[in-house]
Design a protein around this motif. Structure first.
Motif, PDB file in Angstrom:
ATOM      1  N   GLN A   1       0.850  -1.184   0.000  1.00  0.00           N
ATOM      2  CA  GLN A   1       0.000   0.000   0.000  1.00  0.00           C
ATOM      3  C   GLN A   1       0.890   1.239   0.000  1.00  0.00           C
ATOM      4  N   ILE A   2       0.522   2.224  -0.820  1.00  0.00           N
ATOM      5  CA  ILE A   2       1.201   3.521  -0.826  1.00  0.00           C
ATOM      6  C   ILE A   2       0.148   4.578  -0.539  1.00  0.00           C
ATOM      7  N   LYS A   3       0.425   5.408   0.459  1.00  0.00           N
ATOM      8  CA  LYS A   3      -0.506   6.470   0.827  1.00  0.00           C
ATOM      9  C   LYS A   3       0.189   7.814   0.634  1.00  0.00           C
ATOM     10  N   VAL A   4      -0.470   8.715  -0.098  1.00  0.00           N
ATOM     11  CA  VAL A   4       0.033  10.062  -0.326  1.00  0.00           C
ATOM     12  C   VAL A   4      -0.927  11.007   0.383  1.00  0.00           C
ATOM     13  N   ALA A   5      -0.451  11.677   1.434  1.00  0.00           N
ATOM     14  CA  ALA A   5      -1.327  12.519   2.244  1.00  0.00           C
ATOM     15  C   ALA A   5      -1.743  13.785   1.501  1.00  0.00           C
ATOM     16  N   HIS A   6      -0.807  14.470   0.880  1.00  0.00           N
ATOM     17  CA  HIS A   6      -1.087  15.715   0.174  1.00  0.00           C
ATOM     18  C   HIS A   6      -0.093  15.828  -0.972  1.00  0.00           C
ATOM     19  N   LEU A   7      -0.590  16.208  -2.122  1.00  0.00           N
ATOM     20  CA  LEU A   7       0.291  16.296  -3.279  1.00  0.00           C
ATOM     21  C   LEU A   7      -0.029  17.552  -4.071  1.00  0.00           C
ATOM     22  N   GLN A   8       0.983  18.366  -4.318  1.00  0.00           N
ATOM     23  CA  GLN A   8       0.881  19.506  -5.221  1.00  0.00           C
ATOM     24  C   GLN A   8       2.224  19.623  -5.906  1.00  0.00           C
ATOM     25  N   ALA A   9       2.249  19.344  -7.205  1.00  0.00           N
ATOM     26  CA  ALA A   9       3.500  19.391  -7.956  1.00  0.00           C
ATOM     27  C   ALA A   9       3.256  20.065  -9.295  1.00  0.00           C
ATOM     28  N   ASP A  10       4.167  20.941  -9.682  1.00  0.00           N
ATOM     29  CA  ASP A  10       4.147  21.577 -10.992  1.00  0.00           C
ATOM     30  C   ASP A  10       5.325  21.016 -11.764  1.00  0.00           C
ATOM     31  N   LEU A  11       5.027  20.400 -12.902  1.00  0.00           N
ATOM     32  CA  LEU A  11       6.031  19.640 -13.637  1.00  0.00           C
ATOM     33  C   LEU A  11       6.272  20.235 -15.021  1.00  0.00           C
ATOM     34  N   PRO A  12       7.490  20.090 -15.560  1.00  0.00           N
ATOM     35  CA  PRO A  12       7.721  20.542 -16.928  1.00  0.00           C
ATOM     36  C   PRO A  12       7.048  19.607 -17.924  1.00  0.00           C
ATOM     37  N   ALA A  13       6.413  20.173 -18.957  1.00  0.00           N
ATOM     38  CA  ALA A  13       5.710  19.364 -19.958  1.00  0.00           C
ATOM     39  C   ALA A  13       6.664  18.441 -20.703  1.00  0.00           C
ATOM     40  N   LYS A  14       7.940  18.774 -20.724  1.00  0.00           N
ATOM     41  CA  LYS A  14       8.936  17.945 -21.407  1.00  0.00           C
ATOM     42  C   LYS A  14       8.995  16.534 -20.815  1.00  0.00           C
ATOM     43  N   LEU A  15       8.561  16.356 -19.563  1.00  0.00           N
ATOM     44  CA  LEU A  15       8.535  15.026 -18.942  1.00  0.00           C
ATOM     45  C   LEU A  15       7.679  14.042 -19.732  1.00  0.00           C
ATOM     46  N   LEU A  16       6.637  14.528 -20.394  1.00  0.00           N
ATOM     47  CA  LEU A  16       5.760  13.640 -21.151  1.00  0.00           C
ATOM     48  C   LEU A  16       6.503  12.947 -22.294  1.00  0.00           C
ATOM     49  N   GLU A  17       7.527  13.594 -22.837  1.00  0.00           N
ATOM     50  CA  GLU A  17       8.295  12.990 -23.928  1.00  0.00           C
ATOM     51  C   GLU A  17       8.954  11.682 -23.485  1.00  0.00           C
TER      52      GLU A  17
ATOM     53  N   GLY B   1       7.511   8.143 -24.391  1.00  0.00           N
ATOM     54  CA  GLY B   1       7.609   7.559 -25.733  1.00  0.00           C
ATOM     55  C   GLY B   1       6.511   8.058 -26.649  1.00  0.00           C
ATOM     56  N   ALA B   2       6.170   7.250 -27.662  1.00  0.00           N
ATOM     57  CA  ALA B   2       5.183   7.641 -28.673  1.00  0.00           C
ATOM     58  C   ALA B   2       3.788   7.727 -28.053  1.00  0.00           C
ATOM     59  N   PRO B   3       2.951   8.686 -28.427  1.00  0.00           N
ATOM     60  CA  PRO B   3       3.192   9.742 -29.396  1.00  0.00           C
ATOM     61  C   PRO B   3       3.814  11.002 -28.805  1.00  0.00           C
ATOM     62  N   TRP B   4       4.087  10.978 -27.488  1.00  0.00           N
ATOM     63  CA  TRP B   4       4.551  12.197 -26.812  1.00  0.00           C
ATOM     64  C   TRP B   4       5.872  12.725 -27.361  1.00  0.00           C
ATOM     65  N   ASN B   5       6.805  11.838 -27.689  1.00  0.00           N
ATOM     66  CA  ASN B   5       8.089  12.309 -28.194  1.00  0.00           C
ATOM     67  C   ASN B   5       7.949  12.935 -29.584  1.00  0.00           C
TER      68      ASN B   5
END
Length: 193
Positions: free
Chosen positions: A49-65, A68-72
């Motif tokens: 089990q993994i529990k995440v109490a609170h999450l707020q993250a701003d990520l660079p869109a480049k991470l989607l690449e 793989g396909a079709p993101w790259n």
């Protein structure tokens, strides 16, 4: 199956503290989180089990690449944010179960294969339950409209969606729509699973 890799700009810091019940961790990325993300990992009979109490993250869109396909090919640009007020994920005997809700927002998105900038803002929501569900919506008056829904069945996602150009933008988005999914007239059909 992707062999593409993308790294976060800046440092990632973490603290881990093991206990008899599992492992507690605090993770903070200089680029992406204002406050540390608290994680609790607990072994279960036949899973974990993994529990995440609170999450707020701003990520660079480049991470989607890195997915793989079709993101790259699309090379997305924009602002990504991931938010949740509490999510618990359990893996038992090869089956994933989710409790809570999380949202992934892709704001002011654009792509190198489209002359239109921005294409729009999109929200992907995950809602837990016996059969966790997902929903994709478009916010505001966007040239590219995305919508869809799906469910986690066993250990996989089944998703059906549609991508279409807003009236007056069909010619500008034809190449992008061909890359997004299977064409059906003026729409692109998106299916996963």
């Amino acid at each position: 199956g992707s062999h593409d890799r993308t790294s976060l700009p800046g440092r990632v810091r973490w603290n881990m503290s093991p206990s008899w019940q599992g492992l507690n961790a605090q993770v903070k990325a200089d680029c992406c989180t204002q406050q540390a993300i608290a994680l609790g990992v607990k072994p279960l009979w036949g899973g974990m089990q993994i529990k995440v109490a609170h999450l707020q993250a701003d990520l660079p869109a480049k991470l989607l690449e890195g997915l793989g396909a079709p993101w790259n090919t699309l090379q997305p640009q924009g602002r990504l944010s991931l938010a949740s007020q509490g999510v618990t994920i359990r893996w038992l005997n090869g089956r994933a179960m989710l409790a809570g809700q999380a949202s992934f927002t892709a704001a002011d998105m654009s792509s190198r294969v489209s002359p239109l900038k921005p294409l729009g803002t999109y929200v992907f929501e995950i809602t837990g339950g016996d059969s966790p569900s997902v929903a994709l919506t478009t916010q505001g008056n966007s040239p590219l409209r995305l919508s869809g829904s799906g469910q986690w069945v066993g250990s996989g996602l089944r998703f059906s969606g549609v991508a279409e150009a807003a009236p007056g933008h069909e010619a500008q988005l034809t190449n992008l729509l061909t890359l997004i999914g299977r064409r059906s007239g003026t729409r692109s059909i998106i299916t996963v699973g």
